[in-house]
Scaffold this motif. Structure first.
Motif, PDB file in Angstrom:
ATOM      1  N   TYR A   1       0.844  -1.200   0.000  1.00 16.81           N
ATOM      2  CA  TYR A   1       0.000   0.000   0.000  1.00 16.81           C
ATOM      3  C   TYR A   1       0.875   1.244   0.000  1.00 16.81           C
ATOM      4  CZ  TYR A   1      -3.886  -3.020   1.470  1.00 16.81           C
ATOM      5  OH  TYR A   1      -4.848  -3.985   1.549  1.00 16.81           O
TER       6      TYR A   1
ATOM      7  N   ALA B   1       3.418  -2.209   4.112  1.00 16.26           N
ATOM      8  CA  ALA B   1       2.496  -3.337   4.130  1.00 16.26           C
ATOM      9  C   ALA B   1       1.068  -2.935   4.491  1.00 16.26           C
ATOM     10  CB  ALA B   1       2.992  -4.392   5.115  1.00 16.26           C
ATOM     11  N   SER B   2       0.908  -1.724   5.053  1.00 15.89           N
ATOM     12  CA  SER B   2      -0.418  -1.301   5.497  1.00 15.89           C
ATOM     13  C   SER B   2      -0.649   0.160   5.101  1.00 15.89           C
ATOM     14  CB  SER B   2      -0.515  -1.448   7.022  1.00 15.89           C
ATOM     15  OG  SER B   2      -1.439  -0.525   7.564  1.00 15.89           O
ATOM     16  N   TYR B   3      -1.818   0.426   4.521  1.00 18.07           N
ATOM     17  CA  TYR B   3      -2.117   1.824   4.176  1.00 18.07           C
ATOM     18  C   TYR B   3      -2.178   2.673   5.429  1.00 18.07           C
ATOM     19  CZ  TYR B   3      -4.676   6.025   2.996  1.00 18.07           C
ATOM     20  OH  TYR B   3      -5.047   7.332   2.871  1.00 18.07           O
ATOM     21  N   TRP B   4      -2.839   2.119   6.448  1.00 17.77           N
ATOM     22  CA  TRP B   4      -2.988   2.907   7.672  1.00 17.77           C
ATOM     23  C   TRP B   4      -1.624   3.274   8.255  1.00 17.77           C
ATOM     24  CZ3 TRP B   4      -1.578   1.477  12.714  1.00 17.77           C
ATOM     25  CH2 TRP B   4      -1.894   2.450  13.682  1.00 17.77           C
TER      26      TRP B   4
ATOM     27  N   GLN C   1      -0.087   5.996   6.236  1.00 19.40           N
ATOM     28  CA  GLN C   1      -0.719   7.287   6.539  1.00 19.40           C
ATOM     29  C   GLN C   1      -0.137   7.868   7.829  1.00 19.40           C
ATOM     30  OE1 GLN C   1      -4.971   6.803   6.879  1.00 19.40           O
ATOM     31  NE2 GLN C   1      -5.342   8.618   5.655  1.00 19.40           N
TER      32      GLN C   1
END
Lengths: 155, 769
Positions: free
Chosen positions: B260, B302-305, B308
């Motif tokens: 991501y 590995a994670s959009y969150w 962000q």
């Protein structure tokens, strides 16, 4: 950290930072993408799920807050067969782009579970999700229809 | 109907009358070549075969449809569904001519092929500008794009012909097998029947052999009286998926090994990224890659969150030659000066390009020669607006072994292909564009900066797919905005007390130029003039009533990204025209509805729609009063995208609060092919317009957008939405669009209602009491 909860009736352990919002744990870690990201500030309701039966916006809800709780997503509702709200939604052909609809269906389902015969004012006060396509006229009809269906015994 | 034959396909020739009417008017040059091009397009559609799924035993008849042995009909839809229901509508065109069982008709996104190019959009005016961009007409014809409310009009002829042709081929096989004349065969719900012998079989049984035949040289299409599906509203093909959480949007794409990316733009609405500074000295843990773009920065993990979160730790320095400091307050001053003809100090805006878009008689002389007491003058203005699609901008890309795959909700897969090919430095043939459902479009998803970002990210992930997602804040602060526009309108009364002259001077940028500039700055130009600037004003329906009529436009180039926004120029011009005509009615002490009718005496189609709306709204029946507030009713009418819509708005004004009670609409789109969807689109567009009228405002302070999210860029809610009633007027005129046409008249109808309630004329959007 490991957070154990129940999602759609099955136990689930999430290995995520405790502050990670439930929305993103569902979408990224549990592969449940029916719950949508819309605003990230709990304004639009696209991320609504049920936490212990309550309609809850998950984009600002840390996973640490749902440990041991029962979470139901749109997938969990659908898995049990269409509920009255979904049946009414289909009958009234509510969705347009469809992106916000899971959140609306979860919010309306939670409302009708608590209050089987809400007034229009109660519906408007409870359903504060946002729909950019402006499907509200069809939604109003569908909510009235869902109430009828539930009176007729639909779940 | 000629029987299909087994002649080689290369000798296939088709002759049938294609007028220019069905492709719409617009540009004379394009229209004159329209007929020949349409012919070529249908014949090409017979040569290009829709790819089949062999496992399902599908047989492809042409570019538009294939049929499986179980009679499932798959319809290739080369337009994108952003909620307007185009998958359903275009599948209905095919199902009608085939007499197919609606429950077994499945629309799917068409592959990229020039045969599917949106020619109606070309003729209607948006893509002529593209002509210069791609340099050749043939490429323009291949533009697969969804916009300008053109999709049904564009598919109307080729898709029905394709289906009628397949029908003839199916019947030819059945006739041969049953040894009966094809002319005695009928189809009902996908079952071929021969009444005399009682023979019947699902048409899927004949599909394989039928598809091998040469298409007939002539086909006749059903007449309207023979339609069974068109004119009704079968269940939409996407509603179950969209009511169960199963519909897949771009943001839902999940691929093996997918990473991501979170994106942050510089704070300036336009400019260049000059430096990236991590507050803690380096990127946080979890950031696998950092990507710097022209005016943006992305981190991949590995994670959009978590990406962000990582971006909270970065400072971007923006500036450069394209960054021009501008605030909304200064822009308003500049617009005011341009309106008044003072082109002196407009800094930082360059001298405007002044052009006349419509001219009849000697308008300026008559106005100048008329006593001020016999004139009406008013200035109106609208702000920048964001699209705010519910699904934030996102794109997933993968570059592997020289092949590029892009998954993105988009309104122009051809543009996505160009951008991806250019970014990955491969030929277009090596790019596959996957278009899932769009979580809202409204023009936003024709501007595809996010594709460039996804490709830039995919270049660094070693073949792993990467999904780029924007936050809502990025979406609000870095949209391609509906422009701010200002105008001045003047009317002069003649000796008989009628309107003798109408003058409309508009100041604003060219959306088309701005749009092309974002695709390729080298190709953005001022010719041909952008007709969206004055659409709805230059051809105002009342012009036939005025001896003197003039519409001028002063085009200013703004250092702000701008793009197409639902109904484009109509979104403001209808507000200007329909507010002003109301002001004239008031100055003449005439009923605003009857005054419009008077002006439309030579425009019967408009008059009919206006009458239908007024009658359904019970124009003369007083509104029920409200304690502590005032009530009012307003009316407006506008033509856009070849359809005419009149709306009557009932409003309650309580102190500073504006409460919408009811919107009654009448629509003439020629013929309502799917009446329930027509109604759904009218109320959808009206709510979009009412949101703009009551809440929509993007403002700039030192070239930074001041709004952030739905907290300060609000949308109308369920509680705020009015009751809707929509009346369809089937005039039988040429088909018009439906996805945008409910928007233009609603804001002026509301402004006129507020005036009726309070005598306060609101000339600036959003409306504030």
């Amino acid at each position: 950290m490991a957070i154990s909860l129940t999602v759609n009736g099955s136990p689930l352990t999430l290995n995520v930072p405790g502050e990670k919002p439930l929305l993103w744990a569902l979408r990224e870690d549990a592969n449940l993408v029916g719950t949508k990201f819309g605003c990230g500030i709990a304004m639009c309701g696209a991320c609504t799920v049920h936490v212990n039966g309550e309609a809850t916006r998950t984009c600002v809800l840390p996973c640490s807050a749902v440990a041991g709780k029962e979470v139901t997503t749109i997938e969990g509702i659908t898995a049990k067969g269409l509920n009255a709200v979904q049946q009414a939604w289909i009958e009234m052909q509510v969705p347009q782009c469809g992106y916000c609809q899971s959140g609306f269906i979860m919010a309306v389902t939670a409302l009708l579970d608590k209050n089987a015969n809400p007034s229009d004012a109660e519906v408007e006060a409870a359903i504060t999700n946002l729909c950019r396509c402006g499907t509200y006229p069809a939604m109003r009809k569908a909510i009235r229809r869902a109430i009828e269906l539930m009176k007729g015994g639909a779940k | 109907m000629n029987a299909p034959s087994k002649k080689p396909k290369s000798s296939f020739r088709r002759k049938f009358l294609i007028g220019t009417a069905w492709v719409g008017g617009g540009l004379a040059v394009a229209a004159s070549v329209g007929g020949a091009l349409a012919w070529r397009r249908v014949s090409n559609a017979q040569k290009f075969m829709l790819p089949v799924d062999h496992a399902k035993g599908e047989s492809s008849f042409n570019a538009w449809l294939k049929i499986a042995p179980d009679s499932t009909v798959t319809v290739a839809v080369p337009r994108q569904d952003m909620g307007q229901g185009i998958y359903t509508m275009l599948a209905m065109l095919v199902a009608e001519e085939l007499d197919a069982d609606w429950t077994k008709v499945k629309p799917e996104q068409a592959p990229l092929n020039p045969v599917y190019g949106n020619m109606t959009a070309l003729v209607d005016g948006a893509p002529p500008a593209m002509k210069s961009m791609v340099g050749m007409v043939s490429k323009v014809l291949g533009l697969q794009a969804t916009g300008g409310s053109t999709s049904t009009r564009d598919g109307w002829m080729p898709m029905r012909v394709a289906a009628a042709s397949a029908r003839a081929m199916l019947l030819a096989v059945a006739a041969q097998k049953w040894s009966v004349p094809a002319s005695e065969l009928t189809i009902e719900k996908s079952i071929v029947m021969h009444k005399k012998t009682g023979k019947r079989a699902p048409f899927g049984e004949f599909a394989k052999e039928a598809a091998a035949l040469t298409p007939p040289a002539n086909v006749s299409l059903k007449s309207q009286s023979e339609w069974k599906l068109l004119g009704t509203s079968p269940p939409r093909t996407d509603v179950v998926e969209k009511s169960t959480g199963n519909a897949q949007f771009g943001i839902d794409v999940r691929l093996d090994g997918m990473l991501y990316a979170a994106v942050k733009h510089i704070d300036l609405v336009q400019g260049e990224l000059q430096a990236v500074r991590w507050k803690s000295g380096a990127a946080p843990k979890g950031v696998l890659h950092e990507v710097r773009g022209s005016d943006w920065f992305a981190v991949i993990g590995a994670s959009y969150w978590s990406m962000q979160q990582a971006l909270k730790d970065v400072e971007l320095v923006g500036g450069g030659a394209t960054a021009v400091m501008l605030s909304s307050s200064r822009l308003a001053e500049v617009y005011e000066r341009v309106l008044d003809g003072q082109d002196g100090d407009l800094s930082p805006i360059a001298k405007p390009l002044r052009r006349t878009f419509a001219e009849k008689g000697n308008t300026l002389r008559m106005i100048a020669g008329t006593d001020v007491a016999k004139r009406v003058e008013a200035k109106y203005s609208v702000p920048f607006l964001a699209h705010a699609t519910m699904e934030p901008m996102n794109c997933t890309a993968r570059i592997r072994d020289g092949k590029v795959d892009v998954w993105v909700g988009n309104q122009a897969p051809t543009i996505v292909q160009w951008l991806a090919a250019s970014a990955a430095n491969v030929s277009g043939d090596n790019v596959t564009v996957h278009t899932p459902y769009l979580g809202g479009g409204f023009g936003r998803r024709s501007d595809m900066e996010v594709v460039r970002q996804a490709l830039a990210c995919a270049k660094v992930t070693g073949g792993k797919p990467v999904q780029v997602i924007w936050s809502r804040e990025e979406d609000v602060k870095h949209d391609a905005y509906r422009p701010a526009v200002t105008c001045k309108m003047s009317a002069a009364f003649d000796e008989k007390g009628g309107v003798g002259a109408w003058y409309h001077a508009i100041v604003g940028p060219s959306v088309t130029k701005a749009f092309i500039k974002r695709l390729n700055p080298m190709l953005a130009g001022d010719d041909p003039p952008d007709k969206t600037n004055c659409e709805g004003a230059a051809e105002a329906p009342y012009r036939s009533a005025f001896a003197n009529f003039q519409v001028d436009h002063a085009q200013v180039d703004l250092p702000i990204p701008m793009g197409y926004w639902r109904s484009v120029g109509h979104s403001f011009n209808a507000f200007f025209v329909e507010s002003f005509v109301d002001e004239i009615a008031n100055a003449l002490n005439k009923d605003p509805y009857l005054f419009r009718l008077e002006l439309l005496k030579d425009e019967p189609r408009f008059a009919k729609v206006l009458n239908a709306a007024a009658s359904a709204a019970k124009w003369n029946t007083p509104l029920s009063p409200i304690a502590g507030g005032k009530v009012g009713r307003g009316i407006a009418v506008a033509e856009s995208f070849k359809s005419i819509v009149a709306q009557v708005v009932d409003v309650e004004v309580i102190g500073k609060q504006i409460k919408l009670r009811r919107v009654v609409s009448a629509v003439d789109c020629g013929f309502a092919l799917d009446p329930e969807n027509v109604k759904a689109q009218i109320s959808s567009a009206a709510i979009f317009g009412l949101t703009a009228a009551l809440k929509g405002k993007i403002t700039l302070k030192e070239s930074q957008v001041e709004q952030n999210n739905f907290n300060d860029y609000g949308l109308l809610s369920l509680a705020e939405a009015p009751e809707f009633e929509t009346v369809i007027v089937n005039s039988g005129d040429a088909l018009g669009g439906i996805g945008e046409v409910g928007l233009p008249p609603v804001a002026p109808a509301l402004a006129n209602a507020i005036f009726a309630a309070t005598r306060k004329r609101l000339r600036e959007m959003p409306f504030v009491m």
